[in-house]
Scaffold this motif. Structure first.
Motif, PDB file in Angstrom:
ATOM      1  N   VAL A   1       0.263  10.030   5.038  1.00 13.59           N
ATOM      2  CA  VAL A   1      -0.959  10.958   4.071  1.00 13.59           C
ATOM      3  C   VAL A   1      -1.188  12.115   4.805  1.00 13.59           C
ATOM      4  CG1 VAL A   1      -2.571  11.374   2.307  1.00 13.59           C
ATOM      5  CG2 VAL A   1      -0.948   8.721   2.215  1.00 13.59           C
ATOM      6  N   GLN A   2      -2.123  12.271   5.692  1.00 14.61           N
ATOM      7  CA  GLN A   2      -2.378  13.494   6.964  1.00 14.61           C
ATOM      8  C   GLN A   2      -2.041  13.415   7.871  1.00 14.61           C
ATOM      9  OE1 GLN A   2      -6.154  10.433   6.647  1.00 14.61           O
ATOM     10  NE2 GLN A   2      -7.527  11.509   5.089  1.00 14.61           N
ATOM     11  N   GLY A   3      -1.466  13.032   8.563  1.00 15.72           N
ATOM     12  CA  GLY A   3      -0.668  12.914   9.862  1.00 15.72           C
ATOM     13  C   GLY A   3      -1.076  13.107  10.930  1.00 15.72           C
ATOM     14  N   VAL A   4      -2.273  12.077  11.164  1.00 15.49           N
ATOM     15  CA  VAL A   4      -3.654  11.978  11.942  1.00 15.49           C
ATOM     16  C   VAL A   4      -3.521  10.574  13.432  1.00 15.49           C
ATOM     17  CG1 VAL A   4      -5.896  12.720  12.972  1.00 15.49           C
ATOM     18  CG2 VAL A   4      -4.644  13.341  10.514  1.00 15.49           C
ATOM     19  N   PRO A   5      -2.649  10.588  13.237  1.00 16.03           N
ATOM     20  CA  PRO A   5      -1.710   9.215  13.830  1.00 16.03           C
ATOM     21  C   PRO A   5      -2.632   8.391  14.850  1.00 16.03           C
ATOM     22  CG  PRO A   5      -0.105   9.975  13.918  1.00 16.03           C
ATOM     23  CD  PRO A   5      -0.890  11.196  13.570  1.00 16.03           C
TER      24      PRO A   5
ATOM     25  N   PHE B   1       1.093  -1.322   0.055  1.00 16.66           N
ATOM     26  CA  PHE B   1      -0.153  -0.227   0.079  1.00 16.66           C
ATOM     27  C   PHE B   1       1.146   1.411  -0.209  1.00 16.66           C
ATOM     28  CE2 PHE B   1      -2.859   2.240   2.440  1.00 16.66           C
ATOM     29  CZ  PHE B   1      -4.006   2.763   1.599  1.00 16.66           C
ATOM     30  N   ASN B   2       1.582   1.579   1.246  1.00 20.34           N
ATOM     31  CA  ASN B   2       3.133   2.472   1.045  1.00 20.34           C
ATOM     32  C   ASN B   2       3.138   2.292  -0.314  1.00 20.34           C
ATOM     33  OD1 ASN B   2       4.845   3.728   3.985  1.00 20.34           O
ATOM     34  ND2 ASN B   2       4.566   4.254   1.512  1.00 20.34           N
ATOM     35  N   CYS B   3       4.104   1.543  -0.759  1.00 18.92           N
ATOM     36  CA  CYS B   3       4.023   1.527  -2.478  1.00 18.92           C
ATOM     37  C   CYS B   3       3.520   2.172  -3.351  1.00 18.92           C
ATOM     38  CB  CYS B   3       5.460   0.334  -2.840  1.00 18.92           C
ATOM     39  SG  CYS B   3       6.479  -0.523  -2.079  1.00 18.92           S
ATOM     40  N   TRP B   4       2.024   1.891  -3.753  1.00 17.17           N
ATOM     41  CA  TRP B   4       1.526   2.197  -3.928  1.00 17.17           C
ATOM     42  C   TRP B   4       1.071   3.129  -4.183  1.00 17.17           C
ATOM     43  CZ3 TRP B   4      -4.219   4.382  -3.508  1.00 17.17           C
ATOM     44  CH2 TRP B   4      -4.035   4.487  -4.470  1.00 17.17           C
ATOM     45  N   LEU B   5       0.842   4.244  -2.835  1.00 14.25           N
ATOM     46  CA  LEU B   5       0.752   5.851  -2.154  1.00 14.25           C
ATOM     47  C   LEU B   5       2.116   6.235  -2.990  1.00 14.25           C
ATOM     48  CD1 LEU B   5      -0.417   5.465   1.464  1.00 14.25           C
ATOM     49  CD2 LEU B   5      -1.465   6.193  -0.609  1.00 14.25           C
ATOM     50  N   ASN B   6       3.544   6.145  -2.958  1.00 13.29           N
ATOM     51  CA  ASN B   6       4.537   6.620  -3.537  1.00 13.29           C
ATOM     52  C   ASN B   6       4.577   6.754  -5.242  1.00 13.29           C
ATOM     53  OD1 ASN B   6       6.569   4.902  -1.221  1.00 13.29           O
ATOM     54  ND2 ASN B   6       5.310   6.731  -1.086  1.00 13.29           N
TER      55      ASN B   6
ATOM     56  N   GLU C   1      -5.728   3.306   8.645  1.00 13.01           N
ATOM     57  CA  GLU C   1      -5.190   3.981   9.678  1.00 13.01           C
ATOM     58  C   GLU C   1      -3.795   4.403   8.752  1.00 13.01           C
ATOM     59  OE1 GLU C   1      -6.480   4.652  12.997  1.00 13.01           O
ATOM     60  OE2 GLU C   1      -8.067   3.774  12.278  1.00 13.01           O
ATOM     61  N   PHE C   2      -3.226   3.485   8.370  1.00  7.99           N
ATOM     62  CA  PHE C   2      -2.195   3.897   8.191  1.00  7.99           C
ATOM     63  C   PHE C   2      -2.009   4.699   7.075  1.00  7.99           C
ATOM     64  CE2 PHE C   2       1.047   3.284   4.931  1.00  7.99           C
ATOM     65  CZ  PHE C   2       2.758   3.147   5.784  1.00  7.99           C
ATOM     66  N   PHE C   3      -2.962   4.982   6.153  1.00  5.94           N
ATOM     67  CA  PHE C   3      -2.921   6.309   5.757  1.00  5.94           C
ATOM     68  C   PHE C   3      -3.112   7.481   5.966  1.00  5.94           C
ATOM     69  CE2 PHE C   3      -5.747  10.149   3.307  1.00  5.94           C
ATOM     70  CZ  PHE C   3      -5.069   9.537   2.114  1.00  5.94           C
ATOM     71  N   HIS C   4      -3.643   7.395   7.671  1.00  2.14           N
ATOM     72  CA  HIS C   4      -3.756   8.683   8.409  1.00  2.14           C
ATOM     73  C   HIS C   4      -2.461   9.121   8.651  1.00  2.14           C
ATOM     74  CE1 HIS C   4      -8.032   8.659   8.927  1.00  2.14           C
ATOM     75  NE2 HIS C   4      -8.183   7.622   9.902  1.00  2.14           N
ATOM     76  N   LEU C   5      -1.766   7.679   8.960  1.00  2.00           N
ATOM     77  CA  LEU C   5      -0.530   7.764   9.698  1.00  2.00           C
ATOM     78  C   LEU C   5       0.261   8.910   8.847  1.00  2.00           C
ATOM     79  CD1 LEU C   5       1.992   7.613  10.945  1.00  2.00           C
ATOM     80  CD2 LEU C   5       2.253   5.733   9.697  1.00  2.00           C
TER      81      LEU C   5
END
Length: 269
Positions: free
Chosen positions: A102-106, A31-36, A96-100
């Motif tokens: 990308v969004q800075g709301v972990p 998922f992290n690789c895809w976001l990149n 939850e990982f997206f919050h961390l």
């Protein structure tokens, strides 16, 4: 030793199995690789700094702290896995990982600050955006269609049920339903985040929504009868009273009306 015996032993010592741990860390990494790759985020979180905690009967799923070297360490509490299957659990963790990343709301404290500073609607929008990108990832990389997504969601829908219908959480649910269905129904992966208000439904037979699009925001009206509204409310409140086909039928009928799409386009996948 059989897999079932290993699972029983893991549950006795309050740990998830090594197989689930590896699957989850792999899913986070992909998922992290895809976001990149999609330029949603250029950040990369080191997998070695992710800890899957033992089951904890506590009201948190993700926490982030700094270690003595100043590195961020993220911990996931897998307690909901005792009440749902792995596929739903993975969706929750990716959210939850997206919050961390990308969004800075972990942390829960961060979410509370967002609500205090900007209002609960803004936190709902943050959640809806996270839902959108997880669904987009599943559509693009795992070839999910609309029915597969909601089948996976249905399997865990009872996990976060409240004792009563809380308006803002219900609006956030409707917003995600509209956002995700619009995504799956569009060939160009339409970025439309729906933030609804249910207040006008009872008196005016419609719902007001802010639609956050890629290039602008629009204030729109969705025609929804009170009967349609009751159906989606009952689905939200008591999903376990429905079979999946019944659950999906309510979602489909609601979105055919709300998004003004034909039944054929809703089921073309």
């Amino acid at each position: 030793m059989s897999n079932s015996t290993l699972q029983e032993l893991n549950e006795e010592i309050n740990e998830i199995s090594d197989e689930i741990r590896k699957s989850l860390l792999s899913a986070i990494q992909h998922f992290n690789c895809w976001l990149n790759e999609t330029n949603v985020s250029l950040k990369t979180f080191d997998i070695k700094n992710i800890i899957i905690e033992p089951y904890k009967n506590e009201d948190w799923i993700m926490k982030v702290n700094n270690n003595n070297r100043g590195e961020k360490i993220v911990s996931f509490n897998p307690y909901i896995l005792k009440s749902c299957d792995y596929n739903f659990f993975e969706i929750v963790i990716l959210h939850e990982f997206f919050h961390l990343v990308v969004q800075g709301v972990p942390n829960k404290d961060d979410a509370t600050k967002v609500k205090d500073y900007f209002g609960s609607d803004f936190m709902s929008l943050i959640d809806i955006e996270a839902d959108f990108y997880v669904a987009l990832y599943l559509k693009e990389k795992k070839e999910f269609d609309i029915k597969t997504y909601w089948s996976t969601y249905f399997d865990g829908s009872k996990v976060f049920i409240d004792k009563w219908v809380r308006n803002k959480k219900f609006e956030r649910f409707i917003g995600s339903v509209l956002t995700i269905n619009k995504l799956f129904l569009s060939e160009d992966n339409s970025f439309d985040l729906y933030l609804p208000s249910i207040s006008p439904v009872i008196t005016e037979n419609h719902m007001k929504v802010l639609v956050i699009k890629e290039k602008h925001i629009s204030f729109e009206e969705i025609n929804i009868s009170y009967e349609d509204f009751k159906d989606i409310k009952n689905l939200y409140k008591k999903p376990s009273h429905l079979t999946f086909e019944g659950y999906y039928s309510v979602l489909k009928n609601f979105c055919i009306q709300a998004l003004n799409v034909q039944d054929l386009s809703f089921t073309k996948n």
